[in-house]
Design an enzyme around this catalytic site. Structure first.
Site, PDB file in Angstrom:
ATOM      1  CG  ASN A  83      -2.185   0.879   0.725  1.00  9.78           C
ATOM      2  OD1 ASN A  83      -2.325   1.630   0.744  1.00  9.78           O
ATOM      3  ND2 ASN A  83      -2.987   0.086   1.281  1.00  9.78           N
ATOM      4  CG  HIS A 113      23.651   4.780  11.713  1.00  5.48           C
ATOM      5  ND1 HIS A 113      24.839   5.459  10.711  1.00  5.48           N
ATOM      6  CD2 HIS A 113      22.514   4.868  11.508  1.00  5.48           C
ATOM      7  CE1 HIS A 113      23.530   5.688   9.323  1.00  5.48           C
ATOM      8  NE2 HIS A 113      22.812   5.567   9.859  1.00  5.48           N
ATOM      9  NE  ARG A 172      14.685  -9.548  21.528  1.00  2.58           N
ATOM     10  CZ  ARG A 172      14.776  -9.292  22.831  1.00  2.58           C
ATOM     11  NH1 ARG A 172      14.192 -10.420  23.769  1.00  2.58           N
ATOM     12  NH2 ARG A 172      15.490  -8.836  23.467  1.00  2.58           N
ATOM     13  NE  ARG A 189      -4.628 -14.808  18.090  1.00  2.09           N
ATOM     14  CZ  ARG A 189      -5.843 -15.519  17.020  1.00  2.09           C
ATOM     15  NH1 ARG A 189      -5.482 -16.730  16.250  1.00  2.09           N
ATOM     16  NH2 ARG A 189      -6.301 -14.322  16.558  1.00  2.09           N
TER      17      ARG A 189
END
Length: 204
Positions: A83, A113, A172, A189
């Site tokens: 989009n 950086h 992560r 879940r």
């Protein structure tokens, strides 16, 4: 290794190196041209994506505006939909699988950086003043949906079939087949057969 090879490999590199600047300027110009097109200019858009992306499959649609840093390090599979306002900072490789659905205002960012000001600010490197940066690749498995405003940070892998909720900041790795939301993004879940639309009686 050349400076450009270091960039792609996730090593420290000079972003002001002439080769890197030339590649980035080319990508930015192609993005500008793409963003001046309309939905109906499908052939022109296809030709621009052919030039901009490192590789892509069939049925790739970017609503635009589209912002890509290098383009050459972005690989997209078949049946890709993005989009408005997709930003891909592909200092390192960005690999996006098949059957992907990306909402508006999504950022996929590979650059990193130094944490200390003396490393980020211009300083003497060899015989010139400059800065060094590096990156970590991003991988998105097949059949993922990223909601509006998602940010995917450097080095992250999102497993196949997962859904990332709107506004999430993915810091992560996310496993396959889960719903993950929040800042920082966390797994809520597993996704199951009970999530099929045909089983949502209230929607019919």
């Amino acid at each position: 290794m050349t400076n450009d090879e270091k960039r792609i490999a996730g090593k420290l590199y000079d972003p002001e190196d002439p080769v890197c600047r030339r590649k980035a300027k080319r990508a930015h110009l192609l993005c500008q041209k793409y963003n001046e097109t309309t939905d109906g200019e499908t052939q022109t858009r296809q030709e621009l994506l052919d030039q901009l992306l490192g590789s892509h499959g069939e049925n790739v649609f970017c609503q635009g505006p589209l912002y890509v840093d290098y383009g050459s390090e972005t690989m997209v599979g078949d049946n890709f939909y993005a989009n408005f306002n997709l930003t891909i900072l592909d200092t390192c490789p960005v690999r996006i699988g098949n059957n992907e659905f990306l909402g508006p205002n999504i950022t996929l960012a590979t650059p990193l950086h130094g944490l200390l000001p003396r490393d980020r600010n211009p300083h003497l490197i060899g015989d010139k003043i400059g800065t060094l940066e590096y990156g970590k690749p991003i991988t998105i498995g097949d059949n993922c949906w990223l909601g509006a405003g998602v940010i995917v940070n450097p080095g992250v892998t999102i497993g196949a079939g997962s859904v990332i909720g709107s506004g999430s900041v993915v810091t992560r790795d996310i496993p396959a087949g889960v719903l993950a939301v929040g800042n920082p993004c966390r797994v809520v879940r597993k996704l199951t057969e009970a999530d099929q639309l045909q089983k949502q009686d209230e929607l019919w």
